[in-house]
Design a protein around this motif. Structure first.
Motif, PDB file in Angstrom:
ATOM      1  N   TYR A 263      26.379  41.884  35.259  1.00 55.80           N
ATOM      2  CA  TYR A 263      27.667  41.555  34.616  1.00 55.80           C
ATOM      3  C   TYR A 263      28.166  42.653  33.669  1.00 55.80           C
ATOM      4  O   TYR A 263      28.430  42.414  32.496  1.00 55.80           O
ATOM      5  CB  TYR A 263      27.576  40.227  33.848  1.00 55.80           C
ATOM      6  CG  TYR A 263      27.498  39.011  34.723  1.00 55.80           C
ATOM      7  CD1 TYR A 263      28.632  38.500  35.348  1.00 55.80           C
ATOM      8  CD2 TYR A 263      26.291  38.370  34.935  1.00 55.80           C
ATOM      9  CE1 TYR A 263      28.566  37.367  36.153  1.00 55.80           C
ATOM     10  CE2 TYR A 263      26.203  37.240  35.739  1.00 55.80           C
ATOM     11  CZ  TYR A 263      27.343  36.744  36.348  1.00 55.80           C
ATOM     12  OH  TYR A 263      27.261  35.640  37.143  1.00 55.80           O
ATOM     13  N   PHE A 286      26.682  41.904  40.099  1.00 55.87           N
ATOM     14  CA  PHE A 286      27.946  41.561  39.426  1.00 55.87           C
ATOM     15  C   PHE A 286      28.553  42.785  38.740  1.00 55.87           C
ATOM     16  O   PHE A 286      28.827  42.790  37.543  1.00 55.87           O
ATOM     17  CB  PHE A 286      27.743  40.420  38.421  1.00 55.87           C
ATOM     18  CG  PHE A 286      27.338  39.125  39.052  1.00 55.87           C
ATOM     19  CD1 PHE A 286      28.277  38.307  39.654  1.00 55.87           C
ATOM     20  CD2 PHE A 286      26.009  38.727  39.065  1.00 55.87           C
ATOM     21  CE1 PHE A 286      27.907  37.110  40.253  1.00 55.87           C
ATOM     22  CE2 PHE A 286      25.623  37.530  39.649  1.00 55.87           C
ATOM     23  CZ  PHE A 286      26.580  36.723  40.258  1.00 55.87           C
ATOM     24  N   HIS A 308      23.495  42.380  44.420  1.00 56.00           N
ATOM     25  CA  HIS A 308      24.478  41.455  44.991  1.00 56.00           C
ATOM     26  C   HIS A 308      25.756  41.432  44.157  1.00 56.00           C
ATOM     27  O   HIS A 308      25.795  41.901  43.020  1.00 56.00           O
ATOM     28  CB  HIS A 308      23.893  40.044  45.137  1.00 56.00           C
ATOM     29  CG  HIS A 308      23.361  39.457  43.877  1.00 56.00           C
ATOM     30  ND1 HIS A 308      24.142  38.733  43.014  1.00 56.00           N
ATOM     31  CD2 HIS A 308      22.111  39.480  43.333  1.00 56.00           C
ATOM     32  CE1 HIS A 308      23.404  38.320  41.990  1.00 56.00           C
ATOM     33  NE2 HIS A 308      22.172  38.760  42.154  1.00 56.00           N
ATOM     34  N   HIS A 309      26.813  40.892  44.746  1.00 57.58           N
ATOM     35  CA  HIS A 309      28.129  40.806  44.094  1.00 57.58           C
ATOM     36  C   HIS A 309      28.617  42.174  43.621  1.00 57.58           C
ATOM     37  O   HIS A 309      28.905  42.397  42.445  1.00 57.58           O
ATOM     38  CB  HIS A 309      28.103  39.811  42.928  1.00 57.58           C
ATOM     39  CG  HIS A 309      28.012  38.382  43.376  1.00 57.58           C
ATOM     40  ND1 HIS A 309      26.804  37.775  43.626  1.00 57.58           N
ATOM     41  CD2 HIS A 309      28.976  37.461  43.638  1.00 57.58           C
ATOM     42  CE1 HIS A 309      27.011  36.514  44.009  1.00 57.58           C
ATOM     43  NE2 HIS A 309      28.327  36.304  44.031  1.00 57.58           N
ATOM     44  N   ASN A 310      28.643  43.120  44.565  1.00 57.55           N
ATOM     45  CA  ASN A 310      29.223  44.439  44.335  1.00 57.55           C
ATOM     46  C   ASN A 310      30.187  44.731  45.484  1.00 57.55           C
ATOM     47  O   ASN A 310      30.665  43.800  46.142  1.00 57.55           O
ATOM     48  CB  ASN A 310      28.124  45.496  44.227  1.00 57.55           C
ATOM     49  CG  ASN A 310      27.542  45.566  42.815  1.00 57.55           C
ATOM     50  OD1 ASN A 310      28.180  46.057  41.897  1.00 57.55           O
ATOM     51  ND2 ASN A 310      26.328  45.052  42.653  1.00 57.55           N
ATOM     52  N   TYR A 332      26.788  39.192  49.083  1.00 60.47           N
ATOM     53  CA  TYR A 332      28.128  39.296  48.484  1.00 60.47           C
ATOM     54  C   TYR A 332      28.544  40.757  48.283  1.00 60.47           C
ATOM     55  O   TYR A 332      28.922  41.186  47.204  1.00 60.47           O
ATOM     56  CB  TYR A 332      28.187  38.528  47.160  1.00 60.47           C
ATOM     57  CG  TYR A 332      28.088  37.035  47.342  1.00 60.47           C
ATOM     58  CD1 TYR A 332      29.233  36.268  47.539  1.00 60.47           C
ATOM     59  CD2 TYR A 332      26.846  36.401  47.353  1.00 60.47           C
ATOM     60  CE1 TYR A 332      29.139  34.895  47.723  1.00 60.47           C
ATOM     61  CE2 TYR A 332      26.746  35.031  47.545  1.00 60.47           C
ATOM     62  CZ  TYR A 332      27.897  34.281  47.736  1.00 60.47           C
ATOM     63  OH  TYR A 332      27.809  32.932  47.938  1.00 60.47           O
ATOM     64  N   ASN A 333      28.436  41.517  49.362  1.00 61.87           N
ATOM     65  CA  ASN A 333      28.928  42.884  49.384  1.00 61.87           C
ATOM     66  C   ASN A 333      29.883  43.030  50.565  1.00 61.87           C
ATOM     67  O   ASN A 333      30.474  42.036  51.014  1.00 61.87           O
ATOM     68  CB  ASN A 333      27.759  43.870  49.453  1.00 61.87           C
ATOM     69  CG  ASN A 333      27.172  44.143  48.071  1.00 61.87           C
ATOM     70  OD1 ASN A 333      27.788  44.820  47.255  1.00 61.87           O
ATOM     71  ND2 ASN A 333      25.987  43.611  47.801  1.00 61.87           N
TER      72      ASN A 333
END
Length: 406
Positions: A263, A286, A308-310, A332-333
């Motif tokens: 984050y 994130f 993840h989340h990038n 989540y890419n």
């Protein structure tokens, strides 16, 4: 036609009803606390004080602490979740006392009798504006947890408590200065998350003994160059700050094994990260990362990698050479394909969900040490026969205790 959600208006009558319900719930809670208190005190009155080694007054709505002087064999006292505003010196009377827990009260002042046996004190979630001076009377205290208060400064005497090496100051109102850092020189575990810090003093490198440093949930964008002098540091938490890049100075911390930058606002990973040959756990989720630099192939000790989340579109094939990785989360890419991860010997937890992967990674299902696999929300191209085969393999794995989400 444009549909707009209407603002919900609460009438005075509804407010009164809600208020009445809350008051009723509070009354019930208070009555239950009184019953609990009375039952406990009744049982305690029939016990031999010299046989009691632990006292727990939790959740009894106490406003005044009972007299504890006669309990001379007590090693643990827990008076959390009450309504205490003051704590008398009798709480530290027992010469055998090791641990005092006073969390979630309304304490504004506290006194301690000199006690050489207490090593743990928890004063979190109170109304303290300063670290109580009477803690000095606990000279062998090792662990002080005082998070979720209103503390602004580190007093001089903290630096003179030679045994104190674990300090949790998360969620206070700290104003760090160079003097503060000097007073924290004995700390091995130092937690200062959630303090709205915008910068760190230049002498932060003087924390020579610190092994774990938590600076998460602040407003930092950089760290001083002196962090390279943190020779004992193995865990650095910079979670939920405003870093747009990983400071090169962080990559030069000699013994760092765990780095948490969840984050933040990271846009790239510096090549120098590849110099962190001791790193074992890397948390970069994130953020706004688009690629993993080739120098990361040097991270041979890496065991956990969370990215993840990038916005990563490509996982390099050299990822297979990182033979110690046990957990890999690249979900989540924007991945269209992945290398054959089944050849990574230690890898047992894999998450590739929510990407754009079309080819199903069948070889992962054959991995003998697989424990956890998430592949859902990818546009896999599967025939009807392959769908049935996948269902069968998933059932077989689940009977062996393997968790599969597809």
């Amino acid at each position: 036609m444009v549909l707009r959600s209407q603002e919900t208006k609460i009438t005075p009558a509804q407010l009164a009803k809600m208020d009445t319900s809350f008051q009723a719930w509070m009354r019930e809670r208070h009555q239950a606390a009184i019953l609990k208190r009375n039952a406990f005190l009744e049982e305690l009155s029939h016990s031999d004080p010299d046989t009691i080694t632990g006292l727990s007054y939790t959740g009894m709505d106490l406003e005044i602490l009972p007299d504890l002087e006669k309990y001379k064999q007590v090693t643990r006292i827990n008076v959390s979740d009450n309504q205490l505003k003051k704590v008398p010196a009798t709480i530290s009377y027992s010469r055998h006392l090791k641990s005092i827990v006073l969390t979630n009260n309304q304490i504004k002042s506290i006194r301690f009798k000199k006690n050489d046996s207490v090593i743990r004190l928890n004063l979190s979630e109170n109304n303290l504006k300063r670290i109580p001076r009477s803690i000095k009377k606990l000279p062998n205290l090792k662990v002080l947890t005082i998070n979720n208060n209103r503390i602004k400064r580190i007093p001089r005497w903290v630096g003179r408590m030679q045994s104190l090496n674990d300090l949790d100051l998360n969620y206070n109102r700290l104003k760090l200065t160079k003097a503060s850092i000097r007073r924290l020189k004995n700390m091995e575990v130092l937690q200062m998350g959630g303090n709205h810090l915008t910068r760190l003093p230049e002498n932060v490198g003087d924390l020579k003994r610190v092994k774990k440093l938590n600076l998460g949930k602040n407003q930092l964008t950089d760290v001083p160059a002196s962090v390279t002098q943190l020779d004992s540091l193995n865990t650095l938490i910079l979670y939920s700050n405003h870093f747009k890049y990983i400071p090169v100075t962080v990559t030069q911390i000699p013994q760092l094994q765990e780095l948490d930058l969840y984050y933040n606002e990271l846009q790239y990973i510096p090549r120098e990260l590849g110099n962190m040959t001791h790193i074992k756990r890397l948390y970069l989720a994130f953020n706004q990362l688009k690629e993993l630099p080739d120098t990361m192939r040097n991270l041979k000790d890496l065991t956990f990698l969370y990215v993840h989340h990038n916005q990563i579109a490509y996982i390099p094939r050299w990822i297979n050479t990182l033979s110690n990785i046990e957990i890999l989360d690249i979900s989540y890419n924007q991945l269209f394909e992945i290398p054959d991860l089944s050849v990574m010997p230690a890898l047992n937890e894999i998450d590739i969900q929510n990407n754009q992967i079309a080819y199903f990674p069948w070889t992962l299902l054959e991995k003998p040490n697989l424990k956890f696999l998430i592949v859902k929300d990818n546009p896999f191209i599967l025939s009807k026969q392959e769908v049935k085969q996948l269902e069968k393999l998933t059932e077989e794995l689940q009977t062996r205790g393997v968790i599969v989400r597809n």
